[in-house]
Every structure is written in structure tokens, then in C-alpha cells.
Design a protein around this motif. Structure first.
Motif, mmCIF file in Angstrom:
data_model
loop_
_atom_site.group_PDB
_atom_site.id
_atom_site.type_symbol
_atom_site.label_atom_id
_atom_site.label_comp_id
_atom_site.label_asym_id
_atom_site.label_seq_id
_atom_site.Cartn_x
_atom_site.Cartn_y
_atom_site.Cartn_z
ATOM 1 N N ALA A 60 45.745 29.325 28.209
ATOM 2 C CA ALA A 60 46.195 30.228 28.075
ATOM 3 C C ALA A 60 47.291 30.708 29.399
ATOM 4 N N ASP A 62 47.851 30.799 31.959
ATOM 5 C CA ASP A 62 48.372 30.652 33.151
ATOM 6 C C ASP A 62 47.402 28.830 33.045
ATOM 7 N N GLU A 99 45.239 27.880 35.398
ATOM 8 C CA GLU A 99 44.084 28.044 36.166
ATOM 9 C C GLU A 99 42.941 28.523 35.108
ATOM 10 N N GLU A 100 43.181 29.582 34.892
ATOM 11 C CA GLU A 100 42.480 30.254 33.930
ATOM 12 C C GLU A 100 42.246 28.898 32.591
ATOM 13 N N ARG A 141 39.396 27.446 34.079
ATOM 14 C CA ARG A 141 38.298 28.730 34.246
ATOM 15 C C ARG A 141 36.942 28.572 32.700
ATOM 16 N N LEU A 142 38.233 28.460 31.945
ATOM 17 C CA LEU A 142 38.043 29.070 30.364
ATOM 18 C C LEU A 142 37.087 27.779 29.902
ATOM 19 N N THR A 202 48.150 25.589 30.065
ATOM 20 C CA THR A 202 49.293 26.642 29.358
ATOM 21 C C THR A 202 49.697 26.135 27.992
ATOM 22 N N TYR A 248 34.445 35.902 29.020
ATOM 23 C CA TYR A 248 33.965 36.733 30.635
ATOM 24 C C TYR A 248 32.763 37.327 29.560
ATOM 25 N N ALA A 271 39.323 34.137 23.513
ATOM 26 C CA ALA A 271 40.542 32.805 24.480
ATOM 27 C C ALA A 271 40.148 32.120 23.566
#
Length: 352
Positions: A242, A244, A246-247, A250-251, A303, A332, A342
Motif C-alpha cells: 500500500a 503507507d 501501516e495501511e 491493516r490490510l 510500501t 474495508y 487492495a
């Protein structure tokens, strides 16, 4: 370090907001993205009776995806051969190769890919995946190879010789790979001079040992042609990319939780959406959190820059020039059920 050739592994995941039809729509769109971005091959798995996986029938999926794409190679990662009669597998992939010449791979595995009851049902109650079927795996591999050959294979039945071909007039055959998560298939592939892939994305350990055994023991087979004069392999890895880091984390969380549940014997359900997985994570026991962290450390999560650097490092570590990524990013709440944005973004960022 040079960038490896990139390929895709797809289990056709089913999220809690999806039907099987939605999951197939999302996978078809993902295959088109991979095709347009120049990925080398796209393989689909064989798993049965799992609420989060729609990849139950690799040849059917390959036909659908080959018809929806232009140039990418399509294959199985893999067909679990003890579940099926060798002739049926040979016929299916001979037809696929005839329809899409030069674009079909047949990856063969030895594991059942399901629970014992479903294994029994796959053979209509005729013994299921018995110890005999597994012990005869090398013979079944030979049968598939011979039946797909244009010359066919001679079988002696009741004292008479019969010629058996998977298709009437083959002009080419799929590339056949052996797959495994232990050293068994590494030894067998080396013995038969076949290409081999270790399930690094699933096992996470033993990869270096299996590949070293395969390369050290490899004996070329004249029947497989000059392209198999040397060992041939690549690496598989789970990936979430992603904008980011952190993103990306999460994914990745829903799939990490599913692998945790699989390995700890918990009941399985459809893949969670990100928000639902975060709620589960908040109340997870510390011991399970540690297992999730250990699994995440073996995946490629981050990233585009971080992920490409990690793929290059893995390719150099295991001495491969191709890496097959399983894009396991979740979705999401509110995402179009027929899409997996994603997962598509993971492929785009890796290819950019």
C-alpha cells in the motif's frame, strides 16, 4: 540485486461481504490487471469445503481466466493429484493447452487440500484419498505426463494392448511442475528432471533446504526437452502493498488471522473485512498475537519501495529469478463486493 520476474498466486478468497459470484468477478478483474501489468503467470489453487476459498476447481478457473486475458500464462498451484484420476487431469489440461497454446501450466501437488470427509466425497465414496493413492503419486505423475503426450501411452488391460491419449491430436503440452511443502516433492522433481516449486508462502520454513536438495539431486530428463536441462524453480510469498506501511499492515490483518485460525484448529469462516479483523485483534490472547507477528515477519508487507526491496532480497537469498506473489490484501466495509481494490493495488505498486 536485480528485480525478479513477477507472477501471481490466487486462492480466489471469499470475504464476508461476498458471494462466490462476487469472488469470481474480483478474481477475473485481478487477472486482467496482472495481464495488463506484464506479470508472467497467474496460478490458482485447489482447496475444498473452505468458507473463505472459492478455488475448488483449477481447470475451470483457468479456462475462465485464460478467456478473459490476452498473454499471461495460466496454471494450477496446484491440482492435488491424489484427489483425481490421472486421465481426467490429463484430459482437462490437454484441452486447455489446445485452446490456449503456450499459455498453460499444470502444477501438481500431493496433499489432499481439504478435510478427510471431503477427500472421501471427491471420489464419490470410492475410498477417498487413501494411503494407496498417495503412495502411487509418482506413478500418477508419470501417467499424466504420458497421457498428454501426442503419442499417448500404451496400457495392457486383460492381456490386450490399448492406446490411450488425453486428446486426439495434441500439438503442444502444458509445462508440468511439481509442488510441495516438504522435501518429498523436491526429491521426486529432481529424480524426474521436472520443474519444482516449494510452498514458501504457506510453510515459511524449510525453503532453502528443499531448494538445495532439488538442485543438488537434479537429473535432466530427455523426455522433457532442452528447457529442462537444468533445475527450474521460483519462490512463492504472501504480499500486501500500500502507499503507507501501516495501511499495508491493516490490510494484511484479516488473512493473518485466518492463517492463525487454520494453524490453531479454530473454526474457519469467510474472510473478515479490515474493521472486523481489528475488533478481533483487540481481544486476542497474547500467545496468538505473537503467532500473528511471526507469520507477518515472513510476508512482504509494506510500501512499494519496501516490498520491492524485500522481493529482491528473497530472490537473491533463494537464488531464483521469479517470485510468485499471493496478493492477500483484504477490503474495508463498503467496498464493491465484486472487486478487490487492495489486491489490485498490491499488483500495481509492485509492478510500478
Amino acid at each position: 540485486m536485480t528485480s525478479p520476474t513477477l507472477s501471481v498466486l490466487d486462492l480466489v478468497p471469499v470475504r464476508s461481504d461476498q458471494s462466490t459470484a462476487h469472488a469470481l468477478q474480483a478474481t477475473t478483474a485481478l487477472a486482467r490487471v496482472a495481464d495488463n501489468l506484464g506479470y508472467h503467470r497467474y496460478w490458482v489453487a485447489e482447496h475444498h469445503n473452505m468458507p473463505a476459498v472459492a478455488a475448488t476447481n483449477p481447470p475451470v478457473l483457468i479456462g475462465l481466466l485464460a478467456a478473459a486475458t490476452e498473454r499471461i500464462r495460466l496454471g494450477s498451484g496446484g491440482v492435488m493429484l491424489p484427489n483425481h484420476a490421472p486421465l481426467v487431469v490429463a484430459e482437462q489440461f490437454a484441452l486447455l493447452e489446445a485452446a490456449f497454446p503456450g499459455r498453460i501450466d499444470l502444477g501438481i501437488g500431493r496433499a489432499p487440500g481439504t478435510d478427510p470427509v471431503t477427500s472421501w466425497a471427491l471420489r464419490h465414496g470410492a475410498g477417498g484419498v487413501t494411503d494407496e493413492a498417495v503412495s502411487r503419486f509418482p506413478e500418477y505423475v508419470d501417467n499424466v505426463l504420458a497421457m498428454m503426450d501426442a503419442a499417448g501411452v500404451g496400457l495392457a488391460v486383460q492381456g490386450r494392448a490399448h492406446l490411450l491419449r488425453a486428446t486426439p491430436a495434441a500439438t503442444s503440452v502444458p509445462t508440468v511442475w511439481l509442488l510441495g511443502s516438504s522435501d518429498y516433492s523436491a526429491r521426486l522433481a529432481a529424480e524426474k528432471g521436472m520443474p519444482y516449486v516449494f510452498a514458501h508462502h504457506f510453510s515459511g520454513s524449510g525453503t532453502a533446504e528443499a531448494l538445495e536438495l532439488y538442485r543438488r539431486s537434479f537429473r535432466p530428463s530427455p523426455d522433457l526437452g532442452p528447457e529442462m536441462s537444468e533445475p527450474r524453480t521460483f519462490l512463492t510469498v504472501n504480499a500486501v502493498v500500500a502507499d503507507d506501511a501501516e495501511e499495508a499492515r491493516r490490510l494484511a490483518l484479516p488473512q493473518l488471522q485466518m492463517m492463525l485460525e487454520l494453524r490453531t484448529g479454530q473454526p474457519l469462516g469467510p474472510g473478515r473485512l479490515v474493521e472486523d479483523a481489528e475488533e478481533v485483534q483487540a481481544s486476542m490472547p497474547d500467545a496468538h498475537r505473537e503467532l500473528v507477528e511471526k507469520m507477518a515477519a515472513r510476508w512482504v508487507i509494506g510500501t512499494a519501495e519496501q516490498a520491492r526491496a524485500e522481493l529482491e532480497r528473497l530472490a537473491a537469498t533463494y537464488d531464483v529469478d521469479e517470485v510468485m506473489v499471493a496478493p492477500v490484501a483484504a477490503a474495508y466495509r463498503g467496498t464493491d463486493p465484486g472487486a478487490s481494490p487492495a489486491r489490485e493495488e498490491t499488483l500495481r505498486l509492485l509492478a510500478s
